[in-house]
Scaffold this motif. Structure first.
Motif, PDB file in Angstrom:
ATOM      1  N   ASP A  25      11.682  -3.336  -4.692  1.00 33.69           N
ATOM      2  CA  ASP A  25      11.313  -2.812  -3.363  1.00 33.69           C
ATOM      3  C   ASP A  25      12.141  -1.615  -2.911  1.00 33.69           C
ATOM      4  OD1 ASP A  25       9.351  -4.794  -3.094  1.00 33.69           O
ATOM      5  OD2 ASP A  25      10.782  -6.210  -2.224  1.00 33.69           O
ATOM      6  N   ASP A  26      12.834  -0.963  -3.839  1.00 35.54           N
ATOM      7  CA  ASP A  26      13.617   0.233  -3.479  1.00 35.54           C
ATOM      8  C   ASP A  26      12.826   1.470  -3.908  1.00 35.54           C
ATOM      9  OD1 ASP A  26      15.422   2.263  -3.003  1.00 35.54           O
ATOM     10  OD2 ASP A  26      17.150   1.127  -3.743  1.00 35.54           O
ATOM     11  N   ASN A  27      11.890   1.890  -3.064  1.00 37.56           N
ATOM     12  CA  ASN A  27      11.063   3.056  -3.393  1.00 37.56           C
ATOM     13  C   ASN A  27      11.878   4.336  -3.490  1.00 37.56           C
ATOM     14  OD1 ASN A  27       8.780   1.531  -3.562  1.00 37.56           O
ATOM     15  ND2 ASN A  27       7.881   2.204  -1.636  1.00 37.56           N
ATOM     16  N   LYS A  28      12.958   4.400  -2.735  1.00 36.01           N
ATOM     17  CA  LYS A  28      13.791   5.598  -2.755  1.00 36.01           C
ATOM     18  C   LYS A  28      14.397   5.813  -4.141  1.00 36.01           C
ATOM     19  CE  LYS A  28      17.646   7.769  -0.249  1.00 36.01           C
ATOM     20  NZ  LYS A  28      18.663   7.564   0.825  1.00 36.01           N
ATOM     21  N   LEU A  29      14.945   4.743  -4.715  1.00 39.63           N
ATOM     22  CA  LEU A  29      15.501   4.839  -6.058  1.00 39.63           C
ATOM     23  C   LEU A  29      14.400   5.084  -7.087  1.00 39.63           C
ATOM     24  CD1 LEU A  29      17.818   4.612  -8.081  1.00 39.63           C
ATOM     25  CD2 LEU A  29      17.544   2.113  -8.024  1.00 39.63           C
ATOM     26  N   HIS A  61       0.825  -1.217   0.000  1.00 43.76           N
ATOM     27  CA  HIS A  61       0.000   0.000   0.000  1.00 43.76           C
ATOM     28  C   HIS A  61       0.858   1.266   0.000  1.00 43.76           C
ATOM     29  CE1 HIS A  61      -3.656  -2.262   0.369  1.00 43.76           C
ATOM     30  NE2 HIS A  61      -3.241  -2.877   1.487  1.00 43.76           N
ATOM     31  N   ARG A  62       2.021   1.197   0.651  1.00 41.80           N
ATOM     32  CA  ARG A  62       2.892   2.383   0.705  1.00 41.80           C
ATOM     33  C   ARG A  62       3.372   2.763  -0.702  1.00 41.80           C
ATOM     34  NH1 ARG A  62       7.939   2.616   4.776  1.00 41.80           N
ATOM     35  NH2 ARG A  62       6.168   2.800   6.218  1.00 41.80           N
ATOM     36  N   THR A  63       3.705   1.763  -1.498  1.00 42.43           N
ATOM     37  CA  THR A  63       4.162   2.028  -2.862  1.00 42.43           C
ATOM     38  C   THR A  63       3.061   2.665  -3.694  1.00 42.43           C
ATOM     39  OG1 THR A  63       5.720   0.172  -2.765  1.00 42.43           O
ATOM     40  CG2 THR A  63       5.118   1.001  -4.954  1.00 42.43           C
ATOM     41  N   TRP A  64       1.836   2.144  -3.577  1.00 38.05           N
ATOM     42  CA  TRP A  64       0.722   2.725  -4.318  1.00 38.05           C
ATOM     43  C   TRP A  64       0.421   4.143  -3.854  1.00 38.05           C
ATOM     44  CZ3 TRP A  64      -0.407   1.154  -8.791  1.00 38.05           C
ATOM     45  CH2 TRP A  64      -0.352  -0.192  -9.144  1.00 38.05           C
ATOM     46  N   LEU A  65       0.615   4.413  -2.573  1.00 40.61           N
ATOM     47  CA  LEU A  65       0.430   5.777  -2.060  1.00 40.61           C
ATOM     48  C   LEU A  65       1.472   6.714  -2.664  1.00 40.61           C
ATOM     49  CD1 LEU A  65      -0.986   7.774  -0.163  1.00 40.61           C
ATOM     50  CD2 LEU A  65       0.572   7.024   1.657  1.00 40.61           C
ATOM     51  N   VAL A  66       2.702   6.224  -2.793  1.00 39.64           N
ATOM     52  CA  VAL A  66       3.763   7.020  -3.416  1.00 39.64           C
ATOM     53  C   VAL A  66       3.406   7.331  -4.873  1.00 39.64           C
ATOM     54  CG1 VAL A  66       6.168   6.999  -4.189  1.00 39.64           C
ATOM     55  CG2 VAL A  66       5.590   6.178  -1.900  1.00 39.64           C
ATOM     56  N   VAL A  67       2.906   6.324  -5.585  1.00 42.54           N
ATOM     57  CA  VAL A  67       2.521   6.511  -6.985  1.00 42.54           C
ATOM     58  C   VAL A  67       1.408   7.546  -7.093  1.00 42.54           C
ATOM     59  CG1 VAL A  67       1.457   5.399  -8.983  1.00 42.54           C
ATOM     60  CG2 VAL A  67       3.262   4.222  -7.715  1.00 42.54           C
ATOM     61  N   PHE A  68       0.405   7.435  -6.242  1.00 36.58           N
ATOM     62  CA  PHE A  68      -0.707   8.391  -6.276  1.00 36.58           C
ATOM     63  C   PHE A  68      -0.219   9.805  -5.983  1.00 36.58           C
ATOM     64  CE2 PHE A  68      -4.070  10.738  -3.999  1.00 36.58           C
ATOM     65  CZ  PHE A  68      -5.044  10.746  -4.990  1.00 36.58           C
TER      66      PHE A  68
END
Length: 409
Positions: A114-118, A3-10
């Motif tokens: 899984d590297d959201n920062k990159l 869910h955190r990744t999808w929140l970042v995308v949104f």
């Protein structure tokens, strides 16, 4: 993805949408694709009306053809169906620019899971750290065609790294072709990667079935993905041939040769394409600087163009991608092929911010850049510094051009 990744995308989508909207120069008069989408809805390949400022191949005094490849117009059909000719083309460019940045986000996740920062760093690199920001904020016919091609090409790279579905990959590359025709020259690279992947998987399978002596039937099966890959591409190319033949009586898009006065322009002094033109593209791509003047605001973006390393300095990290890896070699080859083709064409992209023809190979360069940052176990502070410099340069260019019309010549 969590869910955190999808929140970042949104958040990324909303943020870029706000940035593009408020830094836009407003409605573009070069809304060729909206006009063409309206023509498609009427069952026509030609546009009817008097638009003296539009680059076109005339059919008669009141009807003309758009010479640009039609994919953006095809995508615009639902919007024009609902809102008609009043739909602002630059809003669609905002959407495509957002899509390009988000697809780059997913590209990064395929390179380093899984590297959201990159992934955030990568999405910002394209979204606001490159001239994609300017192209997406303006949305004129030339700019929209390029970012549409880059969007589909980036998705094709993601697909080639992930599920490798031949039909989906073929559709994405077919859409790329109908956005920027010359990018078809890079498609054999995708075919090779698909064939290699399938060959490796079949080799493993054949080894496990040696005792059953079933290796012979499998030899032909490695061609099946290539056939499935080719079918949608050929359908897109077939549509383009039909589209051109209906308009010009030939399967080739000769529209540029039919634009009144085009071949008399000084940048076509040696024809539409000539090897000598490459030198000018090299100068713009690597040497062109902003214009320094003696009065306020003292420094202005050059409408002729500016160097790639100046508008997106973070691309330097592409040189940290391991050249020993086959995909790295192939993507550098793709960059060279695209640069050669656009360099052969008369004109260097004027009018532009940065060197806009580079956007044709940005997806390959972006992959190499992300891979280079990954190899450096980044992003570290200096990666963010390079990205920040690019964001500042592109903010400067967008505001100076779109809001104040401060342009150098």
């Amino acid at each position: 993805m969590n869910h955190r990744t999808w929140l970042v995308v949104f958040t990324l989508m909303v943020g870029l949408g706000v940035i593009y909207f408020f830094t836009s120069g407003g409605n573009t008069p070069f809304n060729h694709f909206v006009l063409l989408a309206d023509a498609f809805l009427k069952g026509n390949f030609y546009i009817e009306g008097i638009y003296p400022w539009i680059e076109k191949a005339p059919l008669d005094e009141t009807r003309f053809f758009i010479v640009n490849p039609p994919m953006p117009a095809i995508l615009l059909i639902p919007f024009v169906k609902i809102w008609g000719l009043s739909f602002p083309q630059q809003l669609f460019a905002h959407i495509i620019g957002i899509g390009l940045s988000v697809s780059t986000f997913f590209l990064s996740l395929k390179i380093k899971k899984d590297d959201n920062k990159l992934a955030i760093w990568s999405a910002l690199l394209i979204g606001i750290g490159s001239i994609v920001w300017f192209l997406s904020s303006v949305g004129s016919v030339w700019y929209l065609g390029q970012i549409t091609a880059a969007f589909f090409l980036t998705l094709a790279i993601v697909e080639s790294l992930d599920k490798k579905r031949p039909i989906i990959l073929g559709i994405l590359l077919g859409a790329t072709y109908l956005s920027r025709i010359h990018l078809v020259l890079t498609f054999p690279i995708f075919a090779f990667l698909l064939w290699k992947e399938n060959k490796q998987s079949l080799t493993t399978l054949k080894q496990s079935l040696t005792t059953l002596k079933q290796s012979l039937p499998l030899r032909g099966k490695k061609l099946i993905p290539l056939v499935l890959f080719s079918i949608p591409i050929l359908l897109f190319i077939g549509f383009d041939f039909f589209y051109n033949f209906t308009r010009y009586g030939t399967i080739f898009n000769k529209g540029y040769f039919l634009i009144p006065g085009t071949q008399n322009e000084p940048w076509f002094a040696k024809g539409i394409m000539h090897p000598s033109y490459i030198i000018e593209d090299i100068k713009i791509a690597f040497l062109a600087m902003p214009k320094i003047i003696s009065e306020f605001p003292y420094i202005r973006p050059s409408w002729v163009g500016m160097a790639i390393w100046l508008t997106t300095p973070a691309f330097i990290f592409a040189f940290w991608a391991n050249i020993k890896k086959q995909i790295v070699k192939l993507f550098w080859l793709a960059i060279g092929i695209v640069f050669l083709v656009v360099g052969l064409h008369g004109g260097t992209g004027f009018a532009q911010f940065g060197y806009r023809f580079a956007v044709d190979f940005y997806p390959f360069l972006t992959y190499l850049t992300i891979l280079g940052v990954k190899n450096q176990k980044g992003p570290h502070w200096y990666h963010w510094v390079f990205l920040s410099f690019g964001i500042i340069v592109n903010l400067w260019g967008v505001i100076w051009i779109n809001k104040f019309n401060w342009i150098g010549w």
